[in-house]
Design a protein around this motif. Structure first.
Motif, short mmCIF file in Angstrom:
data_model
loop_
_atom_site.label_atom_id
_atom_site.label_comp_id
_atom_site.label_asym_id
_atom_site.label_seq_id
_atom_site.Cartn_x
_atom_site.Cartn_y
_atom_site.Cartn_z
N PRO A 9 0.81 -1.21 0.00
CA PRO A 9 0.00 0.00 0.00
C PRO A 9 0.84 1.27 0.00
N GLU A 10 0.29 2.30 -0.62
CA GLU A 10 0.87 3.64 -0.61
C GLU A 10 0.01 4.52 0.29
N ILE A 11 0.67 5.36 1.10
CA ILE A 11 -0.06 6.18 2.06
C ILE A 11 0.54 7.59 2.08
N PHE A 12 -0.33 8.59 2.10
CA PHE A 12 0.11 9.98 2.19
C PHE A 12 0.44 10.36 3.64
N LEU A 13 1.25 11.40 3.76
CA LEU A 13 1.60 11.99 5.04
C LEU A 13 1.02 13.40 5.14
N ALA A 14 0.70 13.81 6.37
CA ALA A 14 0.24 15.18 6.62
C ALA A 14 0.71 15.62 7.99
N ALA A 129 -5.84 16.15 -15.46
CA ALA A 129 -5.90 17.57 -15.78
C ALA A 129 -5.18 18.40 -14.73
N ASP A 130 -5.26 17.96 -13.48
CA ASP A 130 -4.56 18.62 -12.37
C ASP A 130 -3.17 18.01 -12.25
N ARG A 131 -2.14 18.75 -12.63
CA ARG A 131 -0.78 18.20 -12.62
C ARG A 131 -0.27 17.94 -11.20
N ASN A 132 -0.95 18.46 -10.19
CA ASN A 132 -0.55 18.24 -8.80
C ASN A 132 -1.27 17.06 -8.16
N LEU A 133 -2.15 16.42 -8.90
CA LEU A 133 -2.91 15.30 -8.35
C LEU A 133 -2.01 14.08 -8.19
N ARG A 134 -2.05 13.48 -7.01
CA ARG A 134 -1.31 12.27 -6.72
C ARG A 134 -2.28 11.25 -6.10
N SER A 135 -1.94 9.96 -6.19
CA SER A 135 -2.87 8.94 -5.71
C SER A 135 -2.13 7.82 -4.99
N CYS A 136 -2.91 7.02 -4.26
CA CYS A 136 -2.36 5.90 -3.49
C CYS A 136 -3.10 4.62 -3.84
N GLY A 137 -2.35 3.58 -4.16
CA GLY A 137 -2.93 2.28 -4.45
C GLY A 137 -2.86 1.36 -3.24
N LEU A 197 -7.38 -1.74 -6.98
CA LEU A 197 -7.87 -1.14 -5.73
C LEU A 197 -7.01 0.03 -5.26
N SER A 198 -7.66 1.00 -4.64
CA SER A 198 -6.94 2.05 -3.90
C SER A 198 -6.55 1.51 -2.53
N ASN A 199 -6.04 2.38 -1.70
CA ASN A 199 -5.62 1.99 -0.35
C ASN A 199 -6.76 2.04 0.66
N PHE A 200 -8.01 2.22 0.20
CA PHE A 200 -9.12 2.45 1.14
C PHE A 200 -9.28 1.32 2.15
N TRP A 201 -8.86 0.12 1.80
CA TRP A 201 -9.14 -1.06 2.62
C TRP A 201 -8.09 -1.33 3.69
N VAL A 202 -6.93 -0.71 3.60
CA VAL A 202 -5.84 -1.09 4.52
C VAL A 202 -6.02 -0.51 5.92
N PHE A 203 -6.89 0.48 6.08
CA PHE A 203 -7.03 1.16 7.36
C PHE A 203 -8.02 0.49 8.31
N ASP A 204 -8.69 -0.57 7.85
CA ASP A 204 -9.77 -1.19 8.62
C ASP A 204 -9.59 -2.70 8.58
N GLU A 205 -9.53 -3.34 9.74
CA GLU A 205 -9.34 -4.79 9.79
C GLU A 205 -10.46 -5.54 9.09
#
Length: 261
Positions: A9-14, A129-137, A197-205
């Motif tokens: 999985p790929e995950i963003f930081l904030a 279209a948004d050159r700043n758009l990034r995503s997580c799988g 799939l995106s990373n939506f599933w990795v945060f929940d058992e």
């Protein structure tokens, strides 16, 4: 048939105020040289564009799969907070501020090609279209006996059991401007990598269990030669067009498992 599952999985930081922060120069590790994590054999992390990406050792059962993801995420969450005051965030796509995209690494997309199981062709490099758009799988790696299961058939079945329900479960629709099309995969010597799939599933058992259970269903369907191509048009419409009506139709026709998220 026995299978093993892994994931990367790929995950963003904030930061504490929710401002996005690129991983570039903070995490260490690369595609060529992942950084081993001190929590056991087979765990590693790397910088991937602006996200961090981790992998787990191949899991022989659902319990190990669920726990290994949790172990890696707990370690990385503590590590980025203690070192940088950052947190892992549950988001599969975001537009990053210009100042976080100054590193050359933040402008590298899809260095290794993937392919479409439905067409057999290489997928084009992503462009939004948004050159700043990034995503997580949230890619799923499946180890199986290739003498019993044909890879392209399995990826199509994973579209049915995982990709289609995700249309109704994954709220992060923005990612599909870059990734997440039907049938996205890479061939691996141990089996295959399902990349829709995106990373939506990795945060929940519960959702990790769902991935394990429905990967097993897809493997069984492929092994028993389930006629998944009979549903091709509806599968492609659901996933590629994010068509929830098509996803509901398939769910009702084939009793697909859709969890509340």
């Amino acid at each position: 048939m026995n299978i093993v599952l892994g994931c990367d999985p790929e995950i963003f930081l904030a930061d504490v105020n929710g401002r996005l922060k690129a991983s570039c120069g903070l995490i260490g590790g690369s595609k060529e040289h992942p950084l081993p994590l001190p929590i056991g054999d087979g765990y590693a992390v790397q910088e991937d564009n602006v996200a961090l990406e981790f992998n787990i050792p191949p899991a022989p059962n659902a319990k190990a799969f669920i726990e290994s993801i949790g172990r890696a995420m707990d370690f990385l969450s503590f590590d980025v907070e203690s070192r940088y005051g950052l947190k892992l965030i549950n988001s599969s796509a975001a537009s990053f501020p210009d100042e976080e995209l100054l590193s050359p690494a933040a402008r590298v997309f899809g260095c290794d090609p993937d392919y479409n199981a439905w067409t057999g062709k290489r997928n084009p490099k992503p462009k939004a279209a948004d050159r700043n758009l990034r995503s997580c799988g949230g890619h799923v790696h499946v180890g199986f006996d290739k003498q019993q299961v044909e890879l392209l058939h399995l990826i199509k079945c994973m579209d049915l059991y995982l990709g289609v329900p995700s249309v109704l479960m994954d709220k992060g629709e923005l990612r599909k401007e870059l990734y997440g099309k039907a049938g996205a995969f890479r061939d691996k010597k141990y089996g295959g990598e399902y990349r829709t799939l995106s990373n939506f599933w990795v945060f929940d058992e519960r959702l990790r269990q769902w991935v394990w259970d429905n990967t097993e269903k897809a493997v069984y369907a492929a092994m028993t030669r389930f006629a998944v191509d009979d549903y091709k048009d509806s599968i492609l419409d659901a996933i590629d067009n994010n068509n929830k009506e098509a996803a509901v139709y398939l769910k009702q026709q084939l009793n697909l498992e859709v969890l509340s998220v």
